[in-house]
Design a protein around this motif. Structure first.
Motif, PDB file in Angstrom:
ATOM      1  N   LEU A  12       0.847  -1.189   0.000  1.00  0.00           N
ATOM      2  CA  LEU A  12       0.000   0.000   0.000  1.00  0.00           C
ATOM      3  C   LEU A  12       0.883   1.239   0.000  1.00  0.00           C
ATOM      4  CD1 LEU A  12      -2.580  -1.162   2.689  1.00  0.00           C
ATOM      5  CD2 LEU A  12      -3.066  -0.820   0.257  1.00  0.00           C
ATOM      6  N   ALA A  78      -8.289   0.646  -1.718  1.00  0.00           N
ATOM      7  CA  ALA A  78      -7.166   1.477  -1.285  1.00  0.00           C
ATOM      8  C   ALA A  78      -7.417   2.938  -1.644  1.00  0.00           C
ATOM      9  CB  ALA A  78      -5.870   0.984  -1.917  1.00  0.00           C
ATOM     10  N   VAL A  85      -2.254   0.461  -4.720  1.00  0.00           N
ATOM     11  CA  VAL A  85      -1.594  -0.822  -4.467  1.00  0.00           C
ATOM     12  C   VAL A  85      -0.541  -1.067  -5.538  1.00  0.00           C
ATOM     13  CG1 VAL A  85      -3.498  -1.890  -3.210  1.00  0.00           C
ATOM     14  CG2 VAL A  85      -3.410  -2.096  -5.690  1.00  0.00           C
TER      15      VAL A  85
END
Length: 362
Positions: A12, A78, A85
């Protein structure tokens, strides 16, 4: 036909700075609101990681579609936390340790200290079904020499804390700091395997059997062999090639066992050296040949792996797919080469991470 499942760990990163971003709790919350808990998303050791697991599949086309779908969903969730990502096995940019506040992970940090804090590494685990623990251990005993080749193919971690490490898979070196990680000896039977793991736990160094971080092991929760040696792959297509090869290795080893063909008696020390060479060189130089334990050009070693599993690949309908995928990797290189090529073109690690975010979804 043996089923295959894949677990991928993704990095991340902040969607503006491209630096590791410890927002896994927020990403998982977004996934939960969207029903993502049913899609196999999980937290990992660090807050800058997200893991997903596919369903067991028998067709590689279905596995490829699910991996791409899960990656796309991970990117969507995300994004809701201001992150993106990247299928990178280590962070090219410096990072601060951010251990997830989980009892297990906090115990590991207390016990292993900086080893735990350094483990912002992302791997790819491939599960292949087996009929029994006995068959599974027979497979483990026979695939040992070939695991280093899988590492060379998937090397995707050349950078560490802002510097080029000189390795194709520096993740494998960081991961190897765990006391239970790496190649193992021949077990001989399921009883031998379970006794070995129990004796490791009995030392008090490992918290439980799940910390037996072998390059390949019997899975704790599933009737599978779990091959854990690979970096997470930058391109989803490489992950699927890896899955096909692992299934081919498992099927080939099971056939050898049924035909009473003994495993190659290579010593653990030699296997560790082969793994180091694969992590260092990737596909750019020589590797240690699994049959002879002597240096050989990387392309020759990869073609030896293909020849070893050819019959199983053909029987699964995966031969042409694997041949094409391996040919592409030999021509264009693994993820480590791609990362270095992008850095040479852009001159910026930040721009390189941004490009890898894009490629993660391609």
């Amino acid at each position: 036909m043996r089923s295959v499942g894949v677990e991928e760990e993704l990095l991340l990163v902040d969607a503006a700075t491209w630096e590791p971003h410890a927002v896994s709790a927020a990403v998982l919350e977004a996934a939960g609101r969207a029903g993502g808990g049913d899609r196999g998303f999980q937290k990992e050791l660090h807050g800058q990681q997200l893991e997903f697991a596919t369903c067991p599949r028998t067709e590689m086309t279905e596995l490829a579609a699910e991996i791409r779908e899960r990656r796309a969903e991970a990117a969507e969730f995300a994004g809701k936390a201001g992150a993106a990502v990247a299928a990178l096995a280590t962070s090219p940019l410096p990072f601060q340790s951010a251990i997830n506040p989980d009892e297990r992970y906090l115990w590991m940090e207390r016990e292993f200290g900086p080893i735990t804090r350094a483990q912002l590494t992302c791997g790819c685990h491939v599960h292949v079904s087996v009929e029994s623990d006995e068959e599974g251990v027979a497979v483990l005993d026979r695939i040992r020499p070939w695991l280093s080749v899988l590492l060379a193919l998937t090397g995707n971690s050349p950078f560490w804390r802002g510097q080029d490490s000189g390795y194709s898979s520096y993740r494998s070196r960081v991961w190897g700091r765990w006391p239970s990680a790496g190649p193992v000896e021949i077990f001989g039977s399921a009883a031998g395997y379970h006794d070995y793991v129990a004796s490791m736990v009995a030392t008090g160094v490992l918290r439980d059997p799940a910390m037996a971080y072998f390059d390949a092991r019997l899975a704790e929760r599933y009737p599978t062999v779990e091959v854990r040696v690979a970096d997470v792959c930058l391109d989803a297509s490489t992950t699927v090639v890896l899955a096909a090869l692992v299934r081919g290795l498992v099927e080939t080893a099971a056939r050898e066992w049924r035909e009473r063909e003994p495993p190659l008696p290579h010593r653990v020390g030699s296997l560790r050296l082969a793994s180091w060479r694969a992590g260092r060189s990737g596909l750019e130089d020589r590797l240690v040949h699994p049959l002879t334990m002597r240096p050989a050009p990387a392309e020759a070693v990869v073609r030896s792996l293909l020849a070893h599993v050819r019959d199983a690949l053909r029987d699964h309908g995966d031969l042409s797919f694997a041949e094409d995928g391996l040919g592409r990797l030999l021509r264009t290189g693994n993820g480590a080469r791609v990362q270095r090529d992008v850095l040479r073109r852009t001159g910026s690690l930040h721009a390189m991470v941004a490009e890898c975010v894009r490629r993660t979804q391609s």
